[in-house]
Design an enzyme around this catalytic site. Structure first.
Site, PDB file in Angstrom:
ATOM      1  N   ARG A   1      12.348 -28.942  -2.227  1.00 25.79           N
ATOM      2  CA  ARG A   1      13.049 -28.250  -1.130  1.00 25.79           C
ATOM      3  C   ARG A   1      12.123 -28.020   0.070  1.00 25.79           C
ATOM      4  O   ARG A   1      12.495 -28.240   1.216  1.00 25.79           O
ATOM      5  CB  ARG A   1      13.558 -26.881  -1.618  1.00 25.79           C
ATOM      6  CG  ARG A   1      14.774 -26.937  -2.514  1.00 25.79           C
ATOM      7  CD  ARG A   1      15.020 -25.585  -3.176  1.00 25.79           C
ATOM      8  NE  ARG A   1      14.819 -24.460  -2.268  1.00 25.79           N
ATOM      9  CZ  ARG A   1      15.658 -24.077  -1.325  1.00 25.79           C
ATOM     10  NH1 ARG A   1      16.783 -24.724  -1.154  1.00 25.79           N
ATOM     11  NH2 ARG A   1      15.389 -23.046  -0.555  1.00 25.79           N
TER      12      ARG A   1
ATOM     13  N   ARG B   1      18.044 -30.914 -14.295  1.00 26.21           N
ATOM     14  CA  ARG B   1      19.041 -30.510 -15.314  1.00 26.21           C
ATOM     15  C   ARG B   1      20.279 -29.851 -14.696  1.00 26.21           C
ATOM     16  O   ARG B   1      21.355 -29.905 -15.266  1.00 26.21           O
ATOM     17  CB  ARG B   1      18.416 -29.523 -16.299  1.00 26.21           C
ATOM     18  CG  ARG B   1      17.426 -30.143 -17.259  1.00 26.21           C
ATOM     19  CD  ARG B   1      16.685 -29.065 -17.984  1.00 26.21           C
ATOM     20  NE  ARG B   1      16.122 -28.109 -17.018  1.00 26.21           N
ATOM     21  CZ  ARG B   1      15.490 -26.991 -17.322  1.00 26.21           C
ATOM     22  NH1 ARG B   1      15.321 -26.667 -18.582  1.00 26.21           N
ATOM     23  NH2 ARG B   1      15.017 -26.185 -16.386  1.00 26.21           N
TER      24      ARG B   1
ATOM     25  N   ASP C   1      -2.847 -35.932  -3.875  1.00 24.81           N
ATOM     26  CA  ASP C   1      -3.675 -34.781  -3.502  1.00 24.81           C
ATOM     27  C   ASP C   1      -3.298 -34.545  -2.046  1.00 24.81           C
ATOM     28  O   ASP C   1      -3.710 -35.317  -1.172  1.00 24.81           O
ATOM     29  CB  ASP C   1      -5.165 -35.101  -3.632  1.00 24.81           C
ATOM     30  CG  ASP C   1      -6.011 -33.880  -3.301  1.00 24.81           C
ATOM     31  OD1 ASP C   1      -5.735 -33.237  -2.272  1.00 24.81           O
ATOM     32  OD2 ASP C   1      -6.932 -33.567  -4.064  1.00 24.81           O
ATOM     33  N   HIS C   2      -2.523 -33.500  -1.787  1.00 22.35           N
ATOM     34  CA  HIS C   2      -1.925 -33.427  -0.444  1.00 22.35           C
ATOM     35  C   HIS C   2      -2.978 -33.222   0.646  1.00 22.35           C
ATOM     36  O   HIS C   2      -2.725 -33.498   1.819  1.00 22.35           O
ATOM     37  CB  HIS C   2      -0.802 -32.382  -0.378  1.00 22.35           C
ATOM     38  CG  HIS C   2      -1.267 -30.960  -0.248  1.00 22.35           C
ATOM     39  ND1 HIS C   2      -1.603 -30.184  -1.321  1.00 22.35           N
ATOM     40  CD2 HIS C   2      -1.437 -30.173   0.843  1.00 22.35           C
ATOM     41  CE1 HIS C   2      -1.963 -28.979  -0.906  1.00 22.35           C
ATOM     42  NE2 HIS C   2      -1.867 -28.943   0.405  1.00 22.35           N
TER      43      HIS C   2
ATOM     44  N   HIS D   1      -8.779 -30.738  -4.222  1.00 15.74           N
ATOM     45  CA  HIS D   1      -8.884 -30.736  -2.753  1.00 15.74           C
ATOM     46  C   HIS D   1     -10.336 -30.582  -2.258  1.00 15.74           C
ATOM     47  O   HIS D   1     -10.767 -31.274  -1.336  1.00 15.74           O
ATOM     48  CB  HIS D   1      -8.055 -29.605  -2.150  1.00 15.74           C
ATOM     49  CG  HIS D   1      -6.658 -29.529  -2.676  1.00 15.74           C
ATOM     50  ND1 HIS D   1      -5.886 -30.642  -2.891  1.00 15.74           N
ATOM     51  CD2 HIS D   1      -5.880 -28.463  -3.037  1.00 15.74           C
ATOM     52  CE1 HIS D   1      -4.702 -30.266  -3.348  1.00 15.74           C
ATOM     53  NE2 HIS D   1      -4.675 -28.952  -3.448  1.00 15.74           N
TER      54      HIS D   1
ATOM     55  N   LYS E   1      -8.109 -16.914  -2.556  1.00 14.44           N
ATOM     56  CA  LYS E   1      -6.862 -16.302  -2.082  1.00 14.44           C
ATOM     57  C   LYS E   1      -7.178 -14.893  -1.587  1.00 14.44           C
ATOM     58  O   LYS E   1      -8.192 -14.309  -1.957  1.00 14.44           O
ATOM     59  CB  LYS E   1      -5.849 -16.260  -3.227  1.00 14.44           C
ATOM     60  CG  LYS E   1      -5.429 -17.668  -3.669  1.00 14.44           C
ATOM     61  CD  LYS E   1      -4.045 -17.719  -4.248  1.00 14.44           C
ATOM     62  CE  LYS E   1      -3.693 -19.112  -4.735  1.00 14.44           C
ATOM     63  NZ  LYS E   1      -3.143 -19.993  -3.686  1.00 14.44           N
TER      64      LYS E   1
END
Ligand SMILES: NC(=O)C1=CN([C@@H]2O[C@H](COP(=O)(O)OP(=O)(O)OC[C@H]3O[C@@H](n4cnc5c(N)ncnc54)[C@H](OP(=O)(O)O)[C@@H]3O)[C@@H](O)[C@H]2O)C=CC1
Ligand SMILES: O=C1O[C@H](COP(=O)(O)O)[C@@H](O)[C@H](O)[C@H]1O
Length: 518
Positions: free
Chosen positions: A25, A52, A186-187, A249, A349
């Site tokens: 999405r 599913r 690996d974006h 990354h 983070k």
């Protein structure tokens, strides 16, 4: 719709497993939509989503439309959407059941009979990693992987949990797909400025001769995030920052910064050079890890003046969890070019800014003829800014105008509008569709990265490397600052979406700064 491009991506059926999920999405449908909007998708490209949940084709298209409205930056033009929607189909299925793959195969065959898809099929596995191996096997057993043209498998991260599980997964994939048919995402490799590292290095004669231990004192790579673990604790508790960011990354950015020039701009030539960096990367034993790697976990703190909870208070985190939300490490690449140059990497983070930057610090002049007001001379830096600003700047020393002969550091800056760059997933899907796997990870890269990470993970698991804490909103634990104490003494500041000016680059010169801009 933008003008049709002359170089359209080849026809194929694009089968998206996990089509109802978060990644599909937020990133994958927006990326496919952008490729469509730009006219890059040939007519014979159809998209088949599967998961599913029960949807009719129409109801699934409505879901995709909603996702695009939420996650595409521009307004969705109705005419573009209508033409994109025609490409989209949905087949309900459970990847645990071979008969569901057979239904999916029949649907794909129907599509292929109705329109020419070149006999090509792309399979994108955007599901929990535990399904990867079995899905590849069922793709083969159901005949879905039997194509008249090419077939490719794009596989999401994480690729394994350690070397042993990654090798097992690789063996499973290898029963159905050849290495050159597997595209491991690996974006970070899809990011504009990560791809630009090569160009900056190999297209500028002023950098390449200086790109070694004779001229470079150290390299620092930071990827900091302001977000906490959000609702991903069930995954993050099994990964921590080490497996989530360092194994993939961060090591990819180390490879891009340290690799030798490839003999040609060919996929395997580039990947060969990258893998040589990992072969030279010094591995630490479990006992050595504590001397070179710092792990931390955030406690309650302040982000932008707002109180935020600590990691242990986040939903679904185990009581007394030892999960690392921050990792810093001092790495050495033991080859001729880099012997003795520390590569510092850190990621975490709940840090003060969201930013990914590479700071290359050049050696000091052999003798200081000039001094700044603090009685020393700041080093030259080349800073490659990857996120959220795309650009680079160089920190140089110049004379301040006037008669007092004071030398001040200046930042010469280049930045480009990140809004104009395609998102990483758009670029990577594009590359996979043309069969270019340069910016995907090869198995030997993945396996060597795990071999480097495994002893560190073991030191974390056994407590051989202590878990430090840091308050949310800080730059990691004190131990991370101690890591750089000897050389260069500090983590160079990173700026998030701020433009570095000399006022921010070297704060002690703030009052007297001059700034040079193109
Ligand atoms: N989300 C993100 O930001 C990122 C995700 N990734 C990776 O992408 C992959 C997908 O992540 P994400 O989208 O977040 O995960 P989600 O949990 O949001 O989605 C999982 C998808 O798999 C489907 N699914 C679950 N079980 C089955 C099954 N037995 N048979 C068929 N389909 C099934 C789900 O649909 P349904 O319930 O309808 O079956 C859903 O479409 C993971 O590998 C993740 O590590 C990587 C980087 C970032
Ligand atoms: O792969 C991941 O990357 C994101 C950070 O990506 P970025 O492009 O926003 O820098 C990280 O938040 C996530 O935990 C990790 O799985």
């Amino acid at each position: 719709m933008e003008n049709q491009t002359t170089h359209q991506l080849p026809p194929h059926v694009f089968v998206l497993f996990g089509a109802t999920g978060d990644l599909a999405r937020r990133k994958l449908f927006p990326a496919l939509y952008q490729l469509h909007r730009k006219g890059s998708l040939a007519d014979g490209i159809s998209i088949v989503g599967t998961a599913r949940s029960e949807y009719t084709h129409e109801a699934f298209r409505d879901e995709v439309h909603k996702a695009l409205k939420e996650f595409v930056k521009e307004d969705i033009e109705d005419a573009v959407w209508q033409s994109f929607a025609k490409r989209i189909h949905y087949v309900q299925g459970n990847v645990d059941r071979l008969e569901d793959f057979e239904r999916l195969r029949d649907f794909v065959l129907e599509l292929e009979q109705k329109a020419d898809h070149g006999g090509n099929r792309m399979f994108y596995l955007s599901m929990a990693p535990r399904f990867f191996g079995e899905t590849a096997l069922y793709l083969k057993q159901s005949g879905l992987a039997d194509t008249k043209g090419w077939r490719r498998l794009i596989i999401e991260k994480p690729f394994g949990h350690d070397y042993a599980s990654a090798a097992e997964l690789n063996d499973q994939l290898a029963t159905a797909f050849a290495e050159e048919e597997i595209y491991r995402i690996d974006h970070y490799l899809g990011k504009e400025m990560v791809q630009n590292i090569e160009v900056i290095r190999f297209a500028n004669s002023m950098f390449e001769p200086l790109w070694d231990n004779r001229s470079i004192a150290s390299v620092q790579i930071t990827s900091s995030e302001t977000v906490g673990v959000e609702d991903r604790a069930s995954y993050y508790e099994t990964s921590g920052a080490l497996r989530d960011m360092i194994q993939n990354h961060m090591l990819q950015m180390v490879m891009m910064t340290a690799m030798e020039p490839p003999s040609r701009l060919r996929t395997e030539a580039i990947r060969d050079e990258k893998v040589k960096v990992l072969r030279s990367l010094r591995r630490y034993s479990v006992d050595e890890v504590k001397n070179y790697v710092v792990r931390g976990q955030y406690t309650a703190g302040q982000m932008n003046g707002k109180a935020v909870p600590g990691y242990l208070e986040e939903p679904n985190v185990a009581p007394n969890s030892q999960t690392d939300t921050f990792v810093a490490a001092k790495l050495f690449i033991d080859n001729f070019r880099w012997a003795g140059v520390p590569f510092y990497i850190r990621t975490g983070k709940r840090m003060p800014v969201k930013s990914t930057e590479i700071v290359v610090q050049f050696r000091n002049m052999p003798k200081h003829l000039y001094f700044n007001q603090a009685g020393n001379l700041g080093p030259n830096l080349l800073v490659i800014r990857i996120n959220p600003v795309e650009g680079m700047y160089m920190q140089l020393n110049v004379k301040r105008p006037g008669t007092d002969n004071v030398v001040v550091p200046i930042a010469m800056e280049f930045s480009q509008s990140a809004d104009k760059s395609p998102e990483a997933y758009e670029r990577l899907l594009h590359d996979a569709m043309i069969g270019d796997s340069t910016f995907f990870t090869r198995w030997d890269e993945v396996s060597l990265a795990w071999k480097f990470v495994d002893p560190i993970a073991e030191a974390f698991r056994t407590g051989a490397a202590p878990l430090h804490t840091y308050a949310a909103g800080e730059w990691g634990p004190q131990a991370a600052h101690d890591l750089v104490k000897e050389n260069p003494g500090l983590w160079w500041p990173v700026y998030g979406d701020q433009t570095p000016s000399v006022e921010t680059v070297v704060s002690r010169e703030r009052a007297n700064a001059v700034e040079v801009k193109y």
